[in-house]
Design an enzyme around this catalytic site. Structure first.
Site, PDB file in Angstrom:
ATOM      1  N   GLY A 302      67.631 102.502 -36.185  1.00 33.38           N
ATOM      2  CA  GLY A 302      68.106 100.952 -36.633  1.00 33.38           C
ATOM      3  C   GLY A 302      67.341 100.257 -35.895  1.00 33.38           C
ATOM      4  N   GLY A 304      67.969  95.572 -34.126  1.00 29.97           N
ATOM      5  CA  GLY A 304      68.620  94.259 -34.446  1.00 29.97           C
ATOM      6  C   GLY A 304      68.666  93.183 -33.397  1.00 29.97           C
ATOM      7  N   GLY A 305      69.475  92.877 -33.130  1.00 32.75           N
ATOM      8  CA  GLY A 305      69.140  91.943 -32.282  1.00 32.75           C
ATOM      9  C   GLY A 305      69.250  92.302 -31.059  1.00 32.75           C
ATOM     10  N   GLY A 307      68.754  95.763 -29.811  1.00 30.16           N
ATOM     11  CA  GLY A 307      67.838  96.486 -29.232  1.00 30.16           C
ATOM     12  C   GLY A 307      68.099  97.534 -30.705  1.00 30.16           C
ATOM     13  N   VAL A 309      68.012 101.794 -32.367  1.00 31.64           N
ATOM     14  CA  VAL A 309      68.666 102.858 -31.865  1.00 31.64           C
ATOM     15  C   VAL A 309      68.400 104.353 -32.927  1.00 31.64           C
ATOM     16  CG1 VAL A 309      71.354 104.071 -32.641  1.00 31.64           C
ATOM     17  CG2 VAL A 309      70.822 101.707 -32.960  1.00 31.64           C
ATOM     18  N   LYS A 323      71.604 104.267 -28.887  1.00 32.58           N
ATOM     19  CA  LYS A 323      71.460 102.565 -28.307  1.00 32.58           C
ATOM     20  C   LYS A 323      70.602 101.631 -27.087  1.00 32.58           C
ATOM     21  CE  LYS A 323      74.372  99.785 -29.730  1.00 32.58           C
ATOM     22  NZ  LYS A 323      76.136  98.346 -29.734  1.00 32.58           N
ATOM     23  N   ASP A 420      84.845  91.070 -32.799  1.00 33.22           N
ATOM     24  CA  ASP A 420      83.606  91.264 -33.685  1.00 33.22           C
ATOM     25  C   ASP A 420      83.348  92.307 -34.973  1.00 33.22           C
ATOM     26  OD1 ASP A 420      81.051  90.326 -34.663  1.00 33.22           O
ATOM     27  OD2 ASP A 420      79.601  91.521 -33.369  1.00 33.22           O
TER      28      ASP A 420
END
Length: 607
Positions: A302, A304-305, A307, A309, A323, A420
């Site tokens: 995957g 995302g913002g 980094g 994975v 990650k 979060d």
């Protein structure tokens, strides 16, 4: 009690003399006719007759070819070719005929053996490079690793890399503290210093045997004769003297026995603690280790913002999620938060941090691998792609998440506030057991601290508690995580029902919509699911609405939430309306054109 210790000490004394009498029975042996001679301190572990002749770290065994094999630390197994007891050296070889590959995992720090250092040469660290193209003019080729596309070379770590022909070469792995000869032959020499039989016995033409198994001493016996009668007479005399001393010094012996038992128990406790600590402490990896674990970052899970994975493998059975953080020069606080927070947590509903890498500007986090990815995948998919978990499984997932958050709030030495909680940060293992992840925004505080102060809102819009956006709603505390959990619960319910709330009005706020429909009564929930399953949907909705009450004091603690989730829900009443006015609701939900222009009062933050 004193009588017990008296007979115990008497038994130990008799056992001591019996061990002395049998010491000379440690006869040499071999795995096969022309194999190396196995005698003390070595023993063949799969031959019962050698059990009493052991010395720590000197166990060998016979494989199915009757070859003599020695296990070294980190699962390195080598074949024993010769053993020289006079010089206390042994010659080993790799049965797979690729010693550089085998030695990459070797660590002799916990072994009784050390490398034999050759004249004019010491032990060096090497880096293995795999190079494409034609043969290179490098000193130490490793042909056993070659394939049609690549050639492998070992380069001394102290070499001037810029001066070497390393174009189109990639670092493969490193080998630490080995002699250079391991690259030119398949043999390696090791020696040992303890037990020192070379000076004590071998120099006089005799061999070592254990004097007894209690003190770990050695004694010398003739290589040609057993001297059974001579030693038996000496031991008989010693036994008589020892028995007399035992009677006259019984008080001292009892004291020594008690001390011995207490000392052994203390050592077992210390060893157990150190083993547990080693298992709990995250490992620090080098970046070359990360490349090896991920097979050169070949399988992406995957992005995302934060980094990317990747899937990695620590062994044939242990997989990890790696990650790789981007913008590492700017996210130092999040990286430190993640390692310091999750590194001390071990709970079935919190993701485990296996290790990390901090090398130069690179920042990497290594987690346990969870094959079912995040909860978000299951509750926000389109109908054609949706995987139905069922209400009972959703209830189990909600309970597991609640237990994980409760552990963060109350189960650790310090209270951990996550800040979060959302479906994307809830990972699911093979059996769909949930694990709370991503502690980049977390804060630590004492359990006695009722509130924390902050300079800026933390979290994801839509899950952020009102008090994080403005002090007028109350003080920031663990109740902020309760609010986020409530929003997550309501999204689990809505996603499972597959209600399209945006068909006519894109500004509909789902929690407010679901609260309005809660007042329709049981008939409304019954048409969603029949039987007891409608009770689960209603229970999760009511608990979610209790958790998103506007003011922190009106929300339950996570311990109470767990109790409500574990109950049947029959005693749950509809909570007060958690939405005081439309403007405030839109501010927290992120609805409206200006919801990203949130002004927060300046508040000093306690670290």
């Amino acid at each position: 009690m004193s009588n017990f210790f008296f007979f115990l000490c008497l038994f130990i004394s008799l056992l001591f003399f019996t061990q002395l009498l049998e010491a000379h029975d440690c006869n040499p042996d071999r795995c096969r006719k022309h194999g190396p001679l196995i005698q003390f301190p070595f023993r063949i572990i799969n031959k019962p007759s050698s059990q009493k002749c052991s010395y720590p770290g000197f166990d060998v065994y016979c494989n199915n070819k009757n070859e003599t094999m020695l296990d070294l630390p980190n699962s390195v197994t080598l074949k024993v070719n010769t053993i020289d007891y006079r010089s206390q050296q042994l010659l080993l070889s790799d049965p797979d005929k690729c010693l550089p590959k085998t030695l990459q995992n070797l660590n002799l720090s916990t072994s009784p053996f050390t490398f034999v250092i050759q004249e004019y040469y010491g032990l060096n660290d090497y880096i293995l490079f795999n190079c494409s193209g034609s043969k290179r003019d490098l000193r130490n080729p490793v042909p056993c690793l070659d394939d049609p596309s690549y050639r492998f070379y070992a380069v001394d770590n102290d070499s001037y890399m810029d001066s070497l022909s390393l174009t189109s070469c990639t670092s493969f792995h490193s080998i630490s503290s080995v002699p250079f000869s391991v690259f030119s032959s398949n043999d390696v020499r090791l020696n040992w210093s303890e037990p020192a039989c070379s000076g004590e016995c071998e120099a006089r033409g005799q061999r070592c045997v254990p004097a007894n198994n209690l003190t770990g001493g050695i004694m010398c016996v003739d290589k040609l004769k057993s001297h059974h009668g001579e030693y038996k007479a000496k031991i008989t005399t010693g036994a008589a003297i020892g028995s007399f001393l035992l009677v006259t010094a019984i008080a001292s012996i009892i004291y020594l026995c008690i001390s011995f038992l207490k000392d052994r128990e203390n050592r077992k406790k210390i060893e157990g603690f150190l083993e547990d600590y080693r298992a709990l402490k995250p490992t620090r990896f080098g970046y070359s280790d990360i490349r090896r674990i991920t097979n050169q970052f070949s399988e992406k899970l995957g992005e995302g913002g934060y980094g990317v994975v990747y899937k990695g493998k620590l062994s044939s059975e242990i997989y990890v999620a790696v990650k790789v953080l981007n913008n590492s020069k700017e996210n130092g606080e999040e990286f430190v938060n993640e390692v310091s927070t999750i590194g001390r947590i071990h709970h079935v509903n919190v993701v485990r941090l296996v290790g990390f890498c901090a090398e130069g500007f690179r920042r990497v986090l290594v987690y346990e691998f969870l094959p079912n990815e995040s909860l978000e995948k299951f509750i926000f998919q389109e109908e054609s792609k949706k995987i139905s978990l069922g209400w009972e499984k959703l209830q189990d997932i909600a309970l597991g998440i609640a237990k994980g958050i409760e552990y963060l709030h109350q189960g650790c030495d310090q209270q951990i506030l996550h800040f979060d909680i959302k479906p994307h940060n809830i990972l699911l293992d093979r059996n769909f057991n949930p694990k709370v992840s991503d502690f980049g925004l977390a804060k630590l505080c004492s359990k006695e601290q009722s509130a924390v102060t902050m300079t800026a809102a933390r979290g994801t819009m839509g899950y952020i508690a009102p008090e994080l956006l403005s002090r007028t709603f109350g003080r920031v505390s663990y109740k902020s995580d309760v609010y986020s959990f409530g929003m997550l619960l309501l999204e689990m319910v809505g996603g499972r029902k597959n209600v399209d709330l945006k068909e006519n009005n894109s500004q509909v706020y789902f929690p407010q919509w679901i609260y309005n429909h809660l007042n329709l009564g049981d008939d409304y929930w019954a048409h969603i699911e029949e039987g007891d399953l409608s009770n689960i949907a209603r229970k999760l909705t009511i608990i979610g609405l209790y958790c998103i009450q506007w003011y922190p004091a009106d929300r339950p603690a996570m311990k109470v939430v767990v109790q409500m989730l574990e109950g049947d829900g029959s005693d749950l009443t509809i909570p007060p309306n958690p939405f005081p006015n439309a403007n405030a609701t839109n501010l927290v939900a992120g609805i409206g054109e200006k919801h990203f222009q949130i002004e927060l009062p300046l508040i000093l933050e306690n670290e």
